[in-house]
Scaffold this motif. Structure first.
Motif, PDB file in Angstrom:
ATOM      1  N   ASP A  77       0.572  -1.229   0.189  1.00 22.85           N
ATOM      2  CA  ASP A  77       0.172  -0.031   0.050  1.00 22.85           C
ATOM      3  C   ASP A  77       1.024   1.565  -0.125  1.00 22.85           C
ATOM      4  O   ASP A  77       0.524   2.318  -0.692  1.00 22.85           O
ATOM      5  CB  ASP A  77      -0.780   0.190   1.246  1.00 22.85           C
ATOM      6  CG  ASP A  77      -2.067  -0.950   1.306  1.00 22.85           C
ATOM      7  OD1 ASP A  77      -2.375  -1.484  -0.007  1.00 22.85           O
ATOM      8  OD2 ASP A  77      -2.380  -1.325   2.282  1.00 22.85           O
ATOM      9  N   CYS A  79       3.545   1.927  -1.692  1.00 24.10           N
ATOM     10  CA  CYS A  79       3.708   2.298  -3.118  1.00 24.10           C
ATOM     11  C   CYS A  79       2.545   3.138  -3.677  1.00 24.10           C
ATOM     12  O   CYS A  79       2.860   3.950  -4.679  1.00 24.10           O
ATOM     13  CB  CYS A  79       4.048   0.947  -4.105  1.00 24.10           C
ATOM     14  SG  CYS A  79       5.265  -0.093  -3.602  1.00 24.10           S
ATOM     15  N   GLU A  80       1.372   3.165  -3.188  1.00 23.93           N
ATOM     16  CA  GLU A  80       0.378   3.693  -3.698  1.00 23.93           C
ATOM     17  C   GLU A  80       0.672   5.353  -3.936  1.00 23.93           C
ATOM     18  O   GLU A  80       0.107   5.908  -4.383  1.00 23.93           O
ATOM     19  CB  GLU A  80      -1.026   3.523  -2.988  1.00 23.93           C
ATOM     20  CG  GLU A  80      -1.300   1.920  -3.456  1.00 23.93           C
ATOM     21  CD  GLU A  80      -1.697   1.443  -5.071  1.00 23.93           C
ATOM     22  OE1 GLU A  80      -2.181   2.324  -5.647  1.00 23.93           O
ATOM     23  OE2 GLU A  80      -0.746   0.495  -5.242  1.00 23.93           O
ATOM     24  N   SER A  81       1.340   5.592  -2.507  1.00 24.19           N
ATOM     25  CA  SER A  81       1.350   7.133  -2.156  1.00 24.19           C
ATOM     26  C   SER A  81       3.092   7.490  -2.485  1.00 24.19           C
ATOM     27  O   SER A  81       3.227   8.715  -2.202  1.00 24.19           O
ATOM     28  CB  SER A  81       0.915   7.358  -0.813  1.00 24.19           C
ATOM     29  OG  SER A  81       1.571   6.562   0.267  1.00 24.19           O
ATOM     30  N   LYS A  83       4.682   6.856  -5.521  1.00 24.01           N
ATOM     31  CA  LYS A  83       4.895   6.167  -6.964  1.00 24.01           C
ATOM     32  C   LYS A  83       6.437   6.605  -7.815  1.00 24.01           C
ATOM     33  O   LYS A  83       6.689   5.562  -8.387  1.00 24.01           O
ATOM     34  CB  LYS A  83       3.491   6.573  -7.807  1.00 24.01           C
ATOM     35  CG  LYS A  83       2.289   6.003  -7.431  1.00 24.01           C
ATOM     36  CD  LYS A  83       1.127   6.289  -8.382  1.00 24.01           C
ATOM     37  CE  LYS A  83       0.055   5.749  -7.732  1.00 24.01           C
ATOM     38  NZ  LYS A  83      -1.352   6.318  -8.658  1.00 24.01           N
ATOM     39  N   SER A 142      -2.645  -3.149  -8.064  1.00 20.60           N
ATOM     40  CA  SER A 142      -2.032  -2.371  -7.204  1.00 20.60           C
ATOM     41  C   SER A 142      -0.584  -1.682  -7.937  1.00 20.60           C
ATOM     42  O   SER A 142      -0.290  -1.963  -8.993  1.00 20.60           O
ATOM     43  CB  SER A 142      -1.254  -3.184  -6.155  1.00 20.60           C
ATOM     44  OG  SER A 142      -0.158  -4.009  -6.575  1.00 20.60           O
ATOM     45  N   PHE A 143      -0.105  -0.530  -7.658  1.00 17.45           N
ATOM     46  CA  PHE A 143       0.995   0.133  -8.582  1.00 17.45           C
ATOM     47  C   PHE A 143       2.169  -0.732  -8.272  1.00 17.45           C
ATOM     48  O   PHE A 143       2.806  -0.842  -9.445  1.00 17.45           O
ATOM     49  CB  PHE A 143       1.149   1.666  -7.827  1.00 17.45           C
ATOM     50  CG  PHE A 143       1.856   2.585  -8.694  1.00 17.45           C
ATOM     51  CD1 PHE A 143       1.376   2.957  -9.890  1.00 17.45           C
ATOM     52  CD2 PHE A 143       3.204   2.596  -8.413  1.00 17.45           C
ATOM     53  CE1 PHE A 143       2.202   3.542 -10.784  1.00 17.45           C
ATOM     54  CE2 PHE A 143       3.981   3.389  -9.167  1.00 17.45           C
ATOM     55  CZ  PHE A 143       3.500   3.881 -10.612  1.00 17.45           C
ATOM     56  N   TYR A 144       2.574  -1.368  -7.126  1.00 13.74           N
ATOM     57  CA  TYR A 144       3.455  -2.150  -7.163  1.00 13.74           C
ATOM     58  C   TYR A 144       3.610  -3.170  -8.020  1.00 13.74           C
ATOM     59  O   TYR A 144       4.569  -3.180  -8.815  1.00 13.74           O
ATOM     60  CB  TYR A 144       3.504  -2.802  -5.649  1.00 13.74           C
ATOM     61  CG  TYR A 144       4.619  -4.020  -5.477  1.00 13.74           C
ATOM     62  CD1 TYR A 144       5.777  -3.914  -5.335  1.00 13.74           C
ATOM     63  CD2 TYR A 144       4.194  -5.511  -5.732  1.00 13.74           C
ATOM     64  CE1 TYR A 144       6.700  -4.937  -5.458  1.00 13.74           C
ATOM     65  CE2 TYR A 144       4.925  -6.401  -5.650  1.00 13.74           C
ATOM     66  CZ  TYR A 144       6.344  -6.066  -5.682  1.00 13.74           C
ATOM     67  OH  TYR A 144       7.236  -7.281  -5.354  1.00 13.74           O
ATOM     68  N   ALA A 260      -4.963  -0.997  -1.648  1.00 15.71           N
ATOM     69  CA  ALA A 260      -4.662  -1.596  -3.026  1.00 15.71           C
ATOM     70  C   ALA A 260      -4.971  -3.125  -3.079  1.00 15.71           C
ATOM     71  O   ALA A 260      -4.776  -3.664  -2.186  1.00 15.71           O
ATOM     72  CB  ALA A 260      -3.463  -1.291  -3.748  1.00 15.71           C
TER      73      ALA A 260
END
Length: 301
Positions: A77, A79-81, A83, A142-144, A260
């Motif tokens: 999570d 990684c979501e903030s 990026k 997820s952005f990861y 995420a």
């Protein structure tokens, strides 16, 4: 940082490892010591090409290992903030290292992720039909995972890279907070979904052997088969703590407490199993490498 002091004969290999402070990177150093392999941890930053070249020129390795990357703390999570930070290491950094290694004619063993897939109509939960190495990622929840899917696709163009898709890594060290078993044993509630997973005690030595064999391309780097959260926690209760209890919740309930979505899938490990026939199934490996060495409960008569 050699390993001559352990009394083992020197090997012709010299490994350069990135990810010194990470879980997998630390374990790789210990395996090299046990095998008498000379190794050095890279001091350069992955996104800094000049520092990577300086490392390679100074060490003159036979192989390079990348166990560095951003997974987020305490979880993905983060990684979501963050990026840009995630891109810098997971995409720019990994590609830079692969490119520098290619210029030097070196194989790069890259510890990647299998969390780029999710069960779908062609790979249904419980079907036994796992995603294969040639399948394209279908999970970018997820952005990861999104960055990892991006870089895997680009790395296909680098024929000097061996991409290892790790999933939900587990080790015999049940005190390590990164250990999947340790994580779920501390959660208030867990989902119960069968997944492919990676037993590091068995598979990391195999990755060393893959380097020795100069293997490249993509490998699903998991033990064959699947195991669910509940099956693992039942084993934890039976081997470690008979008083242990847990509660389940479903994906809809889980979504309320995470930022995420998470990946759930089965990977087809036949390519790795064909290369290493001794590879144990996930449940066999859990017993041999994790639960038996840590057993605190009496063995049933």
């Amino acid at each position: 940082m050699g390993s001559q002091s352990n009394g083992l004969p020197a090997t012709p290999f010299k490994f350069l490892i990135y990810g010194r402070t990470g879980w997998i990177g630390g374990l790789l150093g210990k395996i090299c010591e046990s095998q008498g392999i000379h190794y050095t941890y890279g001091s350069g930053r992955l996104e800094s090409r000049d520092t990577l070249i300086a490392d390679l020129d100074a060490v003159k390795p036979t192989h390079v290992f990348n166990a560095a990357g951003v997974t987020g703390r305490p979880n993905v999570d983060w990684c979501e903030s963050h990026k840009v930070e995630t891109i810098r290491t997971n995409v720019v950094g990994t590609l830079t290292l692969a490119d520098v290694c290619r210029e030097k004619g070196l194989i790069l063993i890259n510890y990647a992720t299998g969390c780029i897939f999710e069960y779908d109509s062609g790979h249904q939960l419980g079907s036994g039909d796992g995603f294969k190495e040639e399948d394209s990622p279908n999970f970018i929840g997820s952005f990861y995972s999104k960055t990892k899917a991006m870089v895997e696709e680009l790395l296909k163009n680098y024929k000097n890279v061996c991409t290892l898709r790790v999933r939900m890594p587990i080790s015999s060290d049940l005190t390590n907070p990164r250990n999947f078993i340790t994580k779920i044993s501390r959660y208030d509630k867990v989902v119960d979904i069968p997944n492919s997973m990676t037993i590091l005690d068995e598979l990391l030595p195999i990755s060393i052997e893959m380097a020795k064999r100069n293997l490249t391309g993509i490998y699903n780097f998991t033990n064959p088969g699947c195991v669910s959260h509940n099956e693992i926690l039942e084993m934890y209760r039976d081997y470690i703590d008979p008083s242990f209890t847990w509660k389940n919740f479903n994906l809809e309930e889980q979504a309320k407490v995470i930022i995420a979505p998470r990946s759930n899938n089965e990977l087809d490990a036949m390519k790795l199993k064909t290369e290493f026939p001794e590879l144990l199934s996930i449940k066999e490996s859990l017993v041999k490498y994790v639960f038996e060495p840590n057993r605190t409960t009496p063995i049933a008569a």
